[in-house]
Design a protein around this motif. Sequence first.
Motif: not given
Length: 247
Positions: A199-210
């Motif tokens: 039941g894990l999640v990640s946190v990512s930006p809505a605008v890519s930094r990569v």
Amino acid sequence: MAERRAVLLTAFDRPHYLGAVLDAWADVRGLDGWHLRVAVEPSGAQDEVVDLVEAFVRRTGHPSTEVVLNPTRLGVLENPYVHLDALFADGQDFVVRAEDDLLVADDVLELFDHVAEAYAADPRVATAHAFSRAPVGGAADALVRAPEFCPWVFGTWRDRWDGLLGPTWDRDYSTWNVSPGFETGFDWNLNTRVFPAHGLVSVSPAVSRVQNIGAVGEHGTPEDLETAASFVPHQRPTAYREAAQVP
């Protein structure tokens, strides 16, 4: 005591990509506050790769860079595992894994600084990501939770590494879906098996930094190259906020 944070940059035999990647890292704000380990695989290009890193250090004056030349080739699964494990064992609290074909935006470590602190006490958040597949038009300050793992510049905490990510890391393509050799490796294992099971999640930006520039690599071809439409190399400092999350 201040948190200890490190960037692990893995590199092999693609100096033509690495030069551009190091140029991007040279522009990253806040790098001086992070330890940088460059884990170089042995190859015919290893001297050129090491020279590029040493030139980066001279140019930036980065006070805490180490170059580790692996005595034997570890490969795309084992190289990051060995050095992530070593950095956490050495006392780092949060480590970001980067690669020699992934450009980063200049605020990428400001992003990771925020996430490392804001989600440190939330064990359900297993990883922080800098890559986003979202289309153009997102807010640069927005962060999104999702039940998925992406290997293209990600960070995690020592307790998540020691407690789950390290022990479940696919180091030899021994995990798979449907049949051996299909959807295998640490990225598939984390994304399709470990994250759902726990039941894990990640946190990512809505605008890519990569931005992915690795058209040619061990598992990459020009036909399979996935890029980030929303990537912008220069971002203003911002106060990040969580804009959406899964239940």
